[in-house]
Design a protein around this motif. Structure first.
Motif, PDB file in Angstrom:
ATOM      1  N   SER A  49      -3.282   3.491  -3.104  1.00  0.00           N
ATOM      2  CA  SER A  49      -3.185   2.388  -4.059  1.00  0.00           C
ATOM      3  C   SER A  49      -2.696   1.152  -3.325  1.00  0.00           C
ATOM      4  O   SER A  49      -1.947   1.243  -2.361  1.00  0.00           O
ATOM      5  CB  SER A  49      -2.181   2.717  -5.165  1.00  0.00           C
ATOM      6  OG  SER A  49      -2.625   3.778  -5.953  1.00  0.00           O
TER       7      SER A  49
ATOM      8  N   GLU B 188      -0.364   2.545  -9.369  1.00  0.00           N
ATOM      9  CA  GLU B 188      -0.398   3.727  -8.500  1.00  0.00           C
ATOM     10  C   GLU B 188      -0.710   4.938  -9.375  1.00  0.00           C
ATOM     11  O   GLU B 188      -0.098   5.112 -10.426  1.00  0.00           O
ATOM     12  CB  GLU B 188       0.941   3.885  -7.785  1.00  0.00           C
ATOM     13  CG  GLU B 188       0.951   4.968  -6.744  1.00  0.00           C
ATOM     14  CD  GLU B 188       2.190   4.944  -5.858  1.00  0.00           C
ATOM     15  OE1 GLU B 188       2.341   5.885  -5.063  1.00  0.00           O
ATOM     16  OE2 GLU B 188       3.010   4.014  -5.964  1.00  0.00           O
TER      17      GLU B 188
ATOM     18  N   GLN C 191      -5.886   5.085  -5.430  1.00  0.00           N
ATOM     19  CA  GLN C 191      -6.304   3.880  -6.142  1.00  0.00           C
ATOM     20  C   GLN C 191      -7.196   4.187  -7.337  1.00  0.00           C
ATOM     21  O   GLN C 191      -7.794   5.251  -7.429  1.00  0.00           O
ATOM     22  CB  GLN C 191      -7.031   2.938  -5.182  1.00  0.00           C
ATOM     23  CG  GLN C 191      -8.362   3.460  -4.689  1.00  0.00           C
ATOM     24  CD  GLN C 191      -9.048   2.504  -3.733  1.00  0.00           C
ATOM     25  OE1 GLN C 191      -8.493   1.498  -3.319  1.00  0.00           O
ATOM     26  NE2 GLN C 191     -10.283   2.821  -3.378  1.00  0.00           N
TER      27      GLN C 191
ATOM     28  N   SER D 216       0.843  -1.188   0.000  1.00  0.00           N
ATOM     29  CA  SER D 216       0.000   0.000   0.000  1.00  0.00           C
ATOM     30  C   SER D 216       0.881   1.242   0.000  1.00  0.00           C
ATOM     31  O   SER D 216       1.954   1.252   0.607  1.00  0.00           O
ATOM     32  CB  SER D 216      -0.892  -0.020   1.243  1.00  0.00           C
ATOM     33  OG  SER D 216      -1.712   1.115   1.265  1.00  0.00           O
TER      34      SER D 216
END
Length: 185
Positions: A175, A123, A138, A4
């Motif tokens: 993302s 991303e 995201q 992440s």
């Protein structure tokens, strides 16, 4: 393993780049592709299951929003020695196969990814007409095997707001995807 992204300060200026477009075999810079409406800079790659999961919808979304005056560029920063599927020849084949409506640039030195503080694929960085970061996050909430449909909802919402000259929500979802394959120093 899923990775992440961390938050990046909204309003920060886009970093200049000039990278090889694997499809046209020409250098493409930020100034070449920047739009007065919005510019979407996407860090993607060929091998990542998170990218593969959204790619058909992403190509369709880019087609639709380019007609509205938004520009898109995809960048792969993975070290091709670590992940051979992410090399320039394979990138060109994928872009041709899926008919990417945007340049697919190879960041061989990985300096562009470092300047943008990109961490994973996919991303998304969306810059307004003044090249100021309006969104970092995201595509949508869909992930491989989570049964959430791929819609591009989060990215579409931001692009629609920018086209309507409205403020973008400050709550942004990071993302999630494969980590960038950094070259061993």
């Amino acid at each position: 393993m899923a990775h992440s992204t961390t938050q990046i300060e909204l309003g920060s200026k886009a970093h200049h780049f000039a990278l090889l477009d694997t499809v046209s075999d020409k250098l493409v810079s930020l100034d070449d592709i920047a739009s007065p409406n919005a510019t979407v800079i996407m860090f993607i790659c060929n091998h990542c299951p998170y990218v593969k999961h959204i790619l058909p919808e992403l190509v369709q979304l880019a087609d639709e929003y380019q007609q509205k005056g938004i520009s898109f560029v995809a960048i792969s920063s993975n070290d091709a020695q670590i992940q051979p599927l992410d090399g320039p020849e394979e990138m060109k084949m994928l872009a041709d196969e899926l008919q990417f409506p945007f340049p697919y640039l190879y960041d061989q030195t990985q300096m562009v990814a470092r300047h943008y503080m990109a961490e994973c694929t996919p991303e998304f960085f969306v810059y307004d007409g003044h090249k100021r970061l309006a969104y970092h996050g995201q595509f949508d909430g869909s992930r491989p095997n989570n049964d959430v449909p791929v819609t591009g909802q989060d990215l579409k919402q931001v692009l629609d707001l920018l086209l309507d000259h409205k403020p973008v929500n400050m709550q942004q979802q990071p993302s999630v995807g494969c980590s960038i394959k950094w070259r061993v120093q």
